[in-house]
Design an enzyme around this catalytic site. Structure first.
Site: not given
Ligand code: FES
Length: 165
Positions: A48, A50, A74, A118
Site C-alpha cells: 500500500c 504506507d 491505516c 498492514c
C-alpha cells in the site's frame, strides 16, 4: 478494496474489526518517537506504500525497555503497531525477533484478510530497528540472519504495475 461513497471519502465497514482492534486503534499505545533511541527502523509497505517507523531502547541485559511507533498507515497498522510495541517491551531482543505478524494478529483477535499486510509493517520495522541496534552495538542475532532492512519482503504485483518490468 475500500469503496467511495460519492463524497470523495472512503467508506470503511467498522464491523470488519473486532473490539480489541478498535480499542487499540482508538487508544493506541506507544505512539511517537524515542529521543536518542538505541535502534531505529523504518519500513514502507510494497502493498500500500504506507510507512512505519519504530524506535527502541535496549538496556545492558539486552532487554527492550521502550518502543514507540509512528506511521502513515491505516487503522490496522496503528492497532498492530500499538499491540506489537506493547508485546516487545520487556522482551529480550532475540525474543522480539521471533515476533511475526501472525502473532500480532492472533493477539489482536484477528484482522480482516485485506488488512493482513498492514500488520507486516510492525513486524518488519521492529526487525529493522533491532538491525540498527545490532549494527551500532556490534551484536549479531540468529533472528537477523539474512535480514536486509532495505529489501521488500512482500512482492504483491497484483495491482497495475506496468511501470516496472
Ligand atoms: Fe497501508 Fe494499512 S493500508 S498500512
Amino acid at each position: 478494496m475500500v469503496s467511495g461513497n460519492g463524497t470523495g471519502r472512503m467508506v470503511i465497514d467498522m464491523a470488519l474489526y473486532n473490539d480489541k482492534v478498535m480499542e487499540y486503534f482508538m487508544n493506541p499505545h506507544n505512539v511517537g518517537e524515542i529521543e536518542n533511541p538505541d535502534g531505529k527502523g523504518t519500513y514502507g509497505s510494497p502493498v500500500c506504500g504506507d510507512m512505519m517507523q519504530i524506535t527502541i531502547s535496549v538496556d545492558d541485559n539486552d532487554v527492550i525497555t521502550d518502543a514507540k511507533f509512528k506511521t502513515f498507515g491505516c487503522g490496522s497498522a496503528i492497532a498492530s503497531s500499538s499491540m506489537a510495541t506493547d508485546m516487545i517491551i520487556g522482551m529480550k531482543v532475540e525474543d522480539a525477533l521471533e515476533l511475526s505478524n501472525q502473532k500480532i494478529i492472533d493477539e489482536l483477535g484477528g484482522l480482516p484478510a485485506v488488512k493482513i499486510h498492514c500488520s507486516v509493517l510492525a513486524e518488519h520495522a521492529i526487525k529493522a530497528a533491532i538491525y540498527d541496534y545490532a549494527q551500532k552495538h556490534g551484536k549479531t542475532y540468529k533472528g537477523l540472519e539474512g535480514f536486509d532492512p532495505n529489501e521488500e519482503e512482500d512482492h504483491h504485483h497484483d495491482v497495475e504495475d506496468e511501470d516496472e518490468e
